[in-house]
Design an enzyme around this catalytic site. Structure first.
Site: not given
Ligand SMILES: Cc1ncc(COP(=O)(O)O)c(C=O)c1O
Length: 383
Positions: A104, A176, A201
């Site tokens: 990400y 993750d 999500k």
């Molecule tokens: C795979 C993944 N990890 C972490 C995050 C970060 O999350 P947040 O937007 O809640 O900070 C995202 C956000 O899109 C993501 O898609």
């Protein structure tokens, strides 16, 4: 109520971490919107002193997600990025981390633009190839940070195999699990040490909260995470904790429908003359379909497909009516996006090309509407 030993996944989702409020019998954990707690006398309190340190709504959510992921303990943070940042405090200056190359963008930004300032080193490799992971390990490697499936090209990493590599070298494996959700895969049960989620999500699932969580297998990591949650203070609010706790109750049924809808849409796209490629782990054409069958329970709600040109991608994104053009994923409503100009615009074009992220790629976060309505929408949008 008490969870029976050996309770199954949907039961755990609904009940774990929660008991009816002892004062009123309220079945749902209340939102404890308080900053402090009155103490009985000096040195005697009910286990709650100050709300950054302890909050009953957050504690219920943390107990719930720890059980859902099969971990020892969980800690909830103000966002997915705050959760990932907290994990990296397990490292020290001079440590090295091996990271999935197609991680990400926000994770890459944190590692590259912030944590390198503190003498942490990062190497990005295609973790779907175990030999590349092994080759990237150094004497000072302390962490392997893996995302599977990746965003948006949905490449998979073999979690059990990667956990073996990590264990042999005494390296922590962090996964993750945002894209799959624990209804689809549970990395701790496959040997990972730490799981993280953007609860924004699938765990919350209703596009109305931003949050993150860290779930840990090792006692010493759990102890540190509790310390850092209080010391750095990026906690999830009581209201967001309440929302996510409500979301996890329906996680299993939502994911079941996300899986069904995504498979139906992927199969439809495979037959469409304007679509040149469909990437979905549930399709036999996915290069890692066998691993997906082994490692995942259902194939998730994320699909990417190629329409041959940037113009065609723009046209599809602009012409959908039921689907919404938006970033993010994992909600009950279907979202469509153009990764090259939206979520991945900050990734240099040559790097995008290397991982197969073309300008003609469109991503769908499949919601749980009737799949035929979604297919009708795509039919009209594809012309
Ligand atoms: C795979 C993944 N990890 C972490 C995050 C970060 O999350 P947040 O937007 O809640 O900070 C995202 C956000 O899109 C993501 O898609």
């Amino acid at each position: 109520m008490k969870l029976p030993p050996g309770a199954r996944f949907p039961t755990v989702c609904i009940h774990a971490g929660q008991t009816p409020d002892p004062g009123t019998g309220a079945i749902i954990t209340p939102i404890f919107q308080t900053s402090t707690y009155v103490q009985d006398e000096l040195g005697r309190h009910k286990g709650y002193e100050y709300a950054r340190t302890q909050n009953p709504t957050r504690a219920a959510l943390e107990g719930n997600i720890a059980a859902i992921e099969g971990g020892r303990a969980a800690f909830a943070f103000a966002s997915g990025m705050a959760a990932i940042d907290a994990i990296t405090t397990l490292l020290q200056a001079g440590d090295h981390v091996v990271v999935t190359d197609n991680t990400y963008g926000g994770t890459f930004r944190l590692f590259d633009k912030v944590l390198r300032k503190y003498q942490l080193e990062f190497t990005y490799v295609d973790t779907s190839r175990p030999e590349l992971v092994e080759g990237a390990l150094r004497p000072n490697t302390k962490m392997l940070f893996v995302e599977t499936p990746t965003n948006p090209v949905l490449r998979l990493t073999d979690i059990a195999r990667t956990a073996e590599i990590a264990r042999a070298r005494n390296v922590r494996l962090v996964v993750d699990n945002t894209f799959a959700s624990p209804a689809v895969q549970r990395p701790l049960l496959l040997g990972a040490d730490i799981v993280t989620h953007s609860t924004t999500k699938y765990l919350n699932g209703h596009s109305d909260s931003v949050g993150g969580v860290v779930v840990l297998a090792r006692a010493e990591d759990a102890e540190w995470m509790q310390f850092i949650q209080n010391a750095a203070g990026a906690i999830l609010s009581p209201f967001d904790s309440f929302l996510v706790l409500r979301g996890t109750k329906t996680l299993n049924v939502r994911m079941a429908q996300h899986n069904v809808n995504a498979m139906a849409i992927a199969e439809f796209l495979m037959t469409h003359p304007r679509v040149t490629n469909v990437i979905y782990p549930g399709l036999p054409t996915h290069p890692q379909h066998d691993l997906a069958k082994r490692q995942m329970r259902g194939f998730g709600g994320m699909i990417s497909f190629d329409v041959g040109s940037f113009e065609a991608a723009r046209s599809v994104c602009n012409r959908v009516k039921l689907m919404s053009l938006a970033e993010s994923l994992g909600g009950v409503e279907t979202l469509i996006s153009h990764p090259a100009t939206m979520t991945h615009a900050s990734v240099p074009p040559e790097r995008r090309r290397e991982i197969g992220l073309t300008d003609s790629l469109v991503r769908i976060s499949t919601g749980i509407e009737d799949p035929d309505d979604l297919i009708d929408d795509l039919k009209q949008a594809l012309g």
